[in-house]
Motif scaffolding. Structure first.
Motif, mmCIF file in Angstrom:
data_model
loop_
_atom_site.group_PDB
_atom_site.id
_atom_site.type_symbol
_atom_site.label_atom_id
_atom_site.label_comp_id
_atom_site.label_asym_id
_atom_site.label_seq_id
_atom_site.Cartn_x
_atom_site.Cartn_y
_atom_site.Cartn_z
ATOM 1 N N UNK A 157 0.841 -1.197 0.000
ATOM 2 C CA UNK A 157 0.000 0.000 0.000
ATOM 3 C C UNK A 157 0.874 1.245 0.000
ATOM 4 N N UNK A 158 0.295 2.343 -0.463
ATOM 5 C CA UNK A 158 0.966 3.645 -0.364
ATOM 6 C C UNK A 158 -0.092 4.721 -0.210
ATOM 7 N N UNK A 159 0.338 5.902 0.218
ATOM 8 C CA UNK A 159 -0.590 7.026 0.394
ATOM 9 C C UNK A 159 -0.927 7.692 -0.928
ATOM 10 N N UNK A 160 -0.347 7.208 -2.024
ATOM 11 C CA UNK A 160 -0.639 7.771 -3.340
ATOM 12 C C UNK A 160 0.531 7.625 -4.287
ATOM 13 N N UNK A 161 0.248 7.679 -5.567
ATOM 14 C CA UNK A 161 1.272 7.548 -6.599
ATOM 15 C C UNK A 161 2.335 8.639 -6.469
ATOM 16 N N UNK A 162 3.588 8.214 -6.435
ATOM 17 C CA UNK A 162 4.687 9.159 -6.348
ATOM 18 C C UNK A 162 5.030 9.588 -4.937
ATOM 19 N N UNK A 163 4.260 9.112 -3.953
ATOM 20 C CA UNK A 163 4.530 9.457 -2.559
ATOM 21 C C UNK A 163 5.768 8.735 -2.045
ATOM 22 N N UNK A 164 6.190 9.095 -0.834
ATOM 23 C CA UNK A 164 7.416 8.511 -0.286
ATOM 24 C C UNK A 164 7.327 6.995 -0.145
ATOM 25 N N UNK A 165 6.156 6.494 0.288
ATOM 26 C CA UNK A 165 5.995 5.051 0.447
ATOM 27 C C UNK A 165 6.037 4.314 -0.881
ATOM 28 N N UNK A 166 5.436 4.910 -1.911
ATOM 29 C CA UNK A 166 5.428 4.301 -3.245
ATOM 30 C C UNK A 166 6.845 4.223 -3.803
ATOM 31 N N UNK A 167 7.579 5.314 -3.732
ATOM 32 C CA UNK A 167 8.925 5.346 -4.291
ATOM 33 C C UNK A 167 9.865 4.416 -3.528
ATOM 34 N N UNK A 168 9.714 4.366 -2.212
ATOM 35 C CA UNK A 168 10.559 3.477 -1.404
ATOM 36 C C UNK A 168 10.311 2.019 -1.763
ATOM 37 N N UNK A 169 9.036 1.666 -1.954
ATOM 38 C CA UNK A 169 8.693 0.278 -2.283
ATOM 39 C C UNK A 169 9.227 -0.120 -3.659
ATOM 40 N N UNK A 170 9.104 0.774 -4.632
ATOM 41 C CA UNK A 170 9.617 0.462 -5.969
ATOM 42 C C UNK A 170 11.143 0.367 -5.973
ATOM 43 N N UNK A 171 11.783 1.217 -5.182
ATOM 44 C CA UNK A 171 13.236 1.142 -5.060
ATOM 45 C C UNK A 171 13.634 -0.189 -4.418
ATOM 46 N N UNK A 172 12.880 -0.588 -3.408
ATOM 47 C CA UNK A 172 13.127 -1.864 -2.718
ATOM 48 C C UNK A 172 12.936 -3.034 -3.674
ATOM 49 N N UNK A 173 11.844 -3.036 -4.447
ATOM 50 C CA UNK A 173 11.576 -4.109 -5.406
ATOM 51 C C UNK A 173 12.764 -4.316 -6.349
#
Length: 325
Positions: A157-173
């Motif tokens: 989950x993330x708080x929205x596209x391009x948010x800190x959680x989204x970018x961190x998860x994609x970087x992690x992947x």
């Protein structure tokens, strides 16, 4: 009597002239400084800006006003500062999204490298990788092994596209070589609720907002995204030390000024922020919330930091196909 009056008048004029010269010699700032926060009151960017606004007047000798201008994911306030006079009297309180949005939006209306100059970092906030407590993993290595065994089945989950959680998860992947489904929400609160309920497997969240849920046993924290452990959860390892060497993605806040702002103004504000973030009482109060108050080595150093962050996230956005409508 007339001669005495002339002497007094001359003395008063001299004192006045000296005062004006002193004020002029003092230079910036000669009037109140405004910090525009492009988000609603109550968030981390706002709270840190207000904490600094209370401390900076002592050193600057002028009032510092916080002006909240929320809207369009921070664009309203950012545009306002970009178009302001580059005189050091209007500054922008910004976070990661300042450097990220231009890399994922077709027409953001500003360029973080051409329209702004860095003043200083103000704080660093690690994120924490949290999972639903029913998920049979207790470490990053176990999570990666499970994700590889179930390619495309696990979600974050993330708080929205391009948010800190989204970018961190994609970087992690990309860092660990897994693929997980992104489930974006309109805000952080519902995203956390759905991870707790098991609707979504995991998420990257600010340590401060996940802390109560981790302590209550509603979420399981696996690791933090910074290179050093968080004072809030010293028992949690970093992702870097959990089998993903080199991984780091930390949330930052800072101050930026319109391009062309005099160096005197940049260095003066930077120096006063650097003093403020070292005040033990203030620093410790924020550390208890998982926020590390800090300042850059110089305005140039922070400008370089913004540039590096922009380039890093632009590369990630291209590779992951991240776009904001």
């Amino acid at each position: 009597m007339k001669k005495a009056s002339l002497v007094v008048a001359a003395a008063i004029a001299a004192i006045h002239a000296t005062g004006v010269q002193s004020q002029s010699a003092g230079g910036y700032p000669a009037r109140p400084v405004r910090i525009v926060v492009p988000f609603a009151p109550g968030g981390n960017v706002d709270l840190v800006a207000r904490a600094l606004a209370q401390r900076l007047p002592e050193g600057l000798g002028q009032q510092v006003i916080v002006d909240n201008r929320p809207g369009a994911s921070g664009l309203v306030g950012t545009h306002l500062v970009a178009k302001s006079a580059p005189d050091g009297y209007t500054l922008l309180a910004m976070a990661n999204t300042f450097a990220v949005v231009p890399s994922i939006m077709a027409n953001p209306g500003y360029d973080p490298l051409k329209d702004f100059m860095g003043v200083t970092l103000t704080c660093l906030v690690p994120q924490v990788l949290v999972v639903n407590t029913a998920l049979p993993v207790r470490s990053v290595k176990e999570l990666v092994a499970l994700a590889k065994a179930r390619p495309g089945e696990m979600s974050y989950a993330s708080a929205g596209t391009g948010g800190t959680g989204h970018m961190a998860a994609e970087l992690f992947n990309r860092h660990v070589g897994v693929k997980m489904l992104h489930v974006p929400y309109k805000g952080n609160a519902q995203a956390i609720i759905d991870v707790i309920s098991g609707q979504v497997t995991m998420m990257f969240d600010q340590v401060s907002t996940s802390a109560p849920h981790i302590k209550a046993g509603k979420l399981r924290g696996l690791a933090v995204t910074s290179r050093k452990r968080s004072p809030l959860f010293p028992q949690l390892p970093t992702i870097d030390e959990s089998g993903a060497p080199g991984f780091e993605d930390i949330t930052f806040n800072g101050l930026a000024a319109p391009a062309g702002t005099p160096r005197e103004a940049l260095t003066r504000v930077h120096a006063e922020v650097a003093k403020a973030v070292r005040i033990p009482e203030l620093r410790n109060r924020y550390l208890e919330m998982g926020v590390e108050l800090t300042a850059s080595a110089s305005p140039d150093d922070f400008t370089a930091y913004i540039k590096a962050e922009f380039e890093k996230k632009a590369k990630l956005a291209r590779e992951a196909g991240i776009k904001m409508e």
